[in-house]
Write an enzyme that holds these catalytic residues in place. Structure first.
Site, PDB file in Angstrom:
ATOM      1  N   GLY A 135       1.322  -1.438  -0.503  1.00 13.69           N
ATOM      2  CA  GLY A 135      -0.048  -0.215   0.107  1.00 13.69           C
ATOM      3  C   GLY A 135       1.145   0.993   0.053  1.00 13.69           C
TER       4      GLY A 135
ATOM      5  N   GLU B 146       2.839  -7.742  -1.346  1.00 10.06           N
ATOM      6  CA  GLU B 146       1.644  -9.020  -1.035  1.00 10.06           C
ATOM      7  C   GLU B 146       0.960 -10.595  -1.685  1.00 10.06           C
ATOM      8  OE1 GLU B 146       2.057  -5.658  -2.734  1.00 10.06           O
ATOM      9  OE2 GLU B 146       0.226  -4.708  -2.336  1.00 10.06           O
TER      10      GLU B 146
END
Ligand code: DAK
Length: 276
Positions: free
Chosen positions: A127, A150
């Site tokens: 993020g 991720e």
């Protein structure tokens, strides 16, 4: 409660008390927004991301803010990603809401009228890399590490990384980083166009502020028109986007700023823009 009844998660606000998780400092038309959770490498949990979204929303409507700089507290991290401990407790509905909150923050950086600059002072992962990608400009310290790891958590980028990394660099490079989870250093990021420039760590903020203050002196109307036009460059219909560019170009001639800029050139002086 989106954070669940799990005591582990509830400890976070207690430990951090009422300390501001997002620090906003104004300097000569630039707002420097600092994610301030250095103990967690500025990872974004619900409170921090909500506060960031709220501050970005407020700044996007503040006419005295001409440029927004996003950075992280401490000397290790820009933003090490979404808070993995927070995310581990989410169900499907909560994960979707969490995705939307991050998208909202990213979309504000991408579409607010002011230019936005990421000062990447360390880890920009997951993020964190996605929020940097949503900024208009990215400057990195030579110690920065960027990537979308991720996949190693069994998930995918959820705040625009699959789209913006491909747009900022290439489809092939985006696939490589997102599918392998490999992180890259600042030099490779520069080579790939993922960042605009790399500086020594101690030069990063001065360099970013120099650019921010240069931008703050320009016409905010022209900056906004340029940003919006460029945002369309890789999507939609090319001919339509060119027609819009023409329209915006023409409309700017109704502004005092355009008259001032064109006149100042002819009079061999620096223009003074007023945002009208
Ligand atoms: N979340 C929570 N805590 C984190 C964190 C993170 N992302 N990154 C670091 N920390 C915490 C560590 O847990 C540690 O805390 P304590 O254990 O001391 O309490 C502290 O920060 C210092 O980190 P380390 O001790 O690990 O420091 P090292 O130098 O050893 O390692 C590191 C630094 C950055 C390599 C390592 O911390 C690391 O690998 N961090 C995780 C990086 C990462 O995987 N980031 C991506 C997160 S996933 C979605 C929405 C959003 C997203 C996806 C989907 N949907 C809604 C679909 C976004 C996902 C992500 O961002």
């Amino acid at each position: 409660h989106p954070r669940g009844a799990d005591g582990r998660h509830r400890r976070v606000p207690a430990r951090e008390g009422s300390r501001q998780l997002i620090d906003v400092r104004h300097e000569g038309g630039a707002a420097v927004v600092t994610v301030d959770r250095p103990d967690a490498l500025n990872a974004l949990d619900l409170e921090t991301l909500t506060a960031l979204r709220d501050q970005l929303r407020r700044l996007s409507e503040d006419v005295d803010t001409k440029v927004v700089v996003l950075t992280g507290a401490g000397d290790r991290a820009f933003i090490a990603g979404a808070d993995i401990k927070y995310m581990s407790g989410l169900d499907v509905e909560q994960a979707k809401a969490w995705g939307e909150l991050g998208h909202e923050a990213a979309r504000l950086l991408e579409t607010m009228p002011q230019p936005t600059i990421a000062a990447i002072n360390g880890f920009a992962l997951g993020g964190g890399c996605e929020l940097a990608l949503a900024c208009d400009l990215r400057y990195a310290s030579s110690k920065a590490k960027l990537g979308q790891p991720e996949i190693n958590l069994g998930i995918i980028p959820g705040w625009g990384g699959t789209q913006r990394l491909a747009r900022a660099t290439t489809l092939g490079f985006a696939k490589e980083l997102i599918l392998t989870g490999r992180t890259v250093g600042a030099d490779e990021a520069l080579e790939r166009g993922l960042v605009n420039a790399v500086t020594e760590p101690e030069d990063l903020l001065p360099r970013v502020m120099e650019t921010a203050l240069q931008l703050a002196a320009k016409s905010p109307l022209a900056l906004e028109a340029a940003k919006q036009a460029i945002n369309r460059a890789l999507s939609g219909d090319h001919a339509e986007n060119l027609a819009r560019e023409s329209d915006r170009f023409g409309e700017l001639f109704a502004s005092e700023d355009a008259k001032e800029g064109l006149t100042a050139f002819a009079e061999k002086r620096e223009p003074k823009f007023v945002g009208r």
